[in-house]
Write a protein that holds these residues in place. Structure first.
Motif, mmCIF file in Angstrom:
data_model
loop_
_atom_site.group_PDB
_atom_site.id
_atom_site.type_symbol
_atom_site.label_atom_id
_atom_site.label_comp_id
_atom_site.label_asym_id
_atom_site.label_seq_id
_atom_site.Cartn_x
_atom_site.Cartn_y
_atom_site.Cartn_z
ATOM 1 N N THR A 80 0.828 -1.208 0.000
ATOM 2 C CA THR A 80 0.000 0.000 0.000
ATOM 3 C C THR A 80 0.860 1.254 0.000
ATOM 4 O O THR A 80 0.632 2.188 -0.780
ATOM 5 N N ASN A 81 1.863 1.271 0.870
ATOM 6 C CA ASN A 81 2.712 2.453 0.986
ATOM 7 C C ASN A 81 3.468 2.741 -0.305
ATOM 8 O O ASN A 81 3.504 3.879 -0.786
ATOM 9 N N ILE A 82 4.058 1.707 -0.894
ATOM 10 C CA ILE A 82 4.868 1.914 -2.092
ATOM 11 C C ILE A 82 3.999 2.173 -3.316
ATOM 12 O O ILE A 82 4.312 3.039 -4.147
ATOM 13 N N TYR A 83 2.892 1.448 -3.437
ATOM 14 C CA TYR A 83 2.013 1.655 -4.593
ATOM 15 C C TYR A 83 1.539 3.105 -4.657
ATOM 16 O O TYR A 83 1.617 3.755 -5.702
ATOM 17 N N LEU A 84 1.051 3.608 -3.534
ATOM 18 C CA LEU A 84 0.522 4.971 -3.521
ATOM 19 C C LEU A 84 1.620 5.999 -3.772
ATOM 20 O O LEU A 84 1.386 7.019 -4.430
ATOM 21 N N SER A 85 2.816 5.729 -3.262
ATOM 22 C CA SER A 85 3.929 6.661 -3.469
ATOM 23 C C SER A 85 4.336 6.716 -4.938
ATOM 24 O O SER A 85 4.640 7.787 -5.476
ATOM 25 N N ILE A 86 4.347 5.555 -5.599
ATOM 26 C CA ILE A 86 4.705 5.518 -7.021
ATOM 27 C C ILE A 86 3.590 6.121 -7.873
ATOM 28 O O ILE A 86 3.843 6.900 -8.800
ATOM 29 N N GLU A 87 2.366 5.775 -7.555
ATOM 30 C CA GLU A 87 1.226 6.282 -8.320
ATOM 31 C C GLU A 87 1.144 7.803 -8.250
ATOM 32 O O GLU A 87 0.656 8.454 -9.187
ATOM 33 N N ALA A 88 1.631 8.371 -7.159
ATOM 34 C CA ALA A 88 1.561 9.822 -6.979
ATOM 35 C C ALA A 88 2.274 10.572 -8.102
ATOM 36 O O ALA A 88 1.845 11.657 -8.505
#
Length: 287
Positions: A133-141
């Motif tokens: 969750t943390n990495i996905y959202l950071s990359i998607e940003a």
């Protein structure tokens, strides 16, 4: 069949880059890709397999992140090539530097979050979900930020709703500030909150290190070093993002709105990680 669905959705995402697309549509399409990939792997598992099965998630998560990286890379290539064609060399160099710094931040964010979640997360069954969750959202940003900027250049009226979508999407439930507060804040005001959230994360980490056993103290020291690197890379990326937006032809007020995005996204991530370091009520000390 599922693979064809994934590739079709991915192709739509790629083909839409350069066309008018909202952040809300990007998020929805990303969710569709996640579901298709998960279903593809889950349908191959034996009957009765838990959706939290580690072997299943070890196959699902890397594929999802890889697809997301490809989307971001495509955005980068298109913008970089556009700048090269226009012979905007200084702006091209700044954009390349910003993209490198973003990826450095993501790598260190991943290292730090894995360290604290692995060693201090109370609900161990949720380890992979927290990491993902943390990495996905950071990359998607990155995708959402660039889309806000690129669509804003075509039509400034898209900026406000696209920013609102990001705030609605990444807002940390339990934040003392409301979504409306963040929308109204200046870039400087949000920067002050980022500083405070880093302090809170450092303090939460130090508390867990001091309360931990020998192994946790050792791993905590490594996490402390990683956190310092993560903050450094974030600040470099944020600075370059601001410079890139400032160098655009957008109106001053629109630039200020967009420059808030990286900071807001970082606040949400920091709050998420700080919360993960909290001990459950009644948990015994590791000492």
């Amino acid at each position: 069949m599922t693979k064809k669905i994934i590739m079709a959705i991915f192709a739509i995402l790629i083909s839409n880059i350069g066309l008018a697309i909202t952040n809300e549509e990007i998020i929805s399409q990303g969710a569709a890709i996640q579901k298709a990939i998960f279903d593809k792997h889950f349908n191959k598992t034996p009957s009765g397999t838990s959706r939290k099965d580690s072997n299943l998630l070890n196959s699902v998560f890397p594929e999802i992140i890889t697809n997301l990286d490809k989307i971001n890379r495509n955005i980068y290539d298109r913008e970089f090539n556009k700048l090269a064609s226009a012979k905007e060399n200084s702006r091209k160099s700044l954009f390349r530097k910003m993209y490198v710094q973003f990826n450095e931040y993501i790598v260190e964010n991943s290292k730090f979050s894995r360290s604290i979640f692995s060693n201090f997360l109370q609900e161990k069954d949720d380890l992979q979900a927290y990491l993902y969750t943390n990495i996905y959202l950071s990359i998607e940003a990155f995708n959402l930020n660039m889309n806000t900027y690129l669509e804003g250049q075509k039509n400034s009226e898209t900026i406000e709703p696209n920013i609102k979508t990001v705030i609605d999407y990444l807002y940390y439930n339990g934040d003392e500030k409301s979504k409306e507060d963040y929308q109204k804040m200046s870039n400087g005001e949000i920067a002050e909150i980022v500083d405070k959230e880093y302090i809170k994360l450092y303090e939460a980490l130090e508390k867990r290190i001091s309360e931990g056993n020998h192994v946790e103290k050792k791993m905590g020291n490594n996490a402390r070093t990683s956190l310092k690197k993560m903050e450094k890379f974030y600040r470099q990326y944020d600075k370059s993002f601001e410079e890139y937006i400032d160098g655009s032809g957008l109106k001053k007020e629109d630039k200020e709105k967009i420059k808030k995005l990286v900071k807001f996204e970082n606040i949400a991530s920091l709050k998420f990680m700080t919360k993960s370091l909290e001990k459950l009520e009644g948990e015994e000390s590791g000492q």
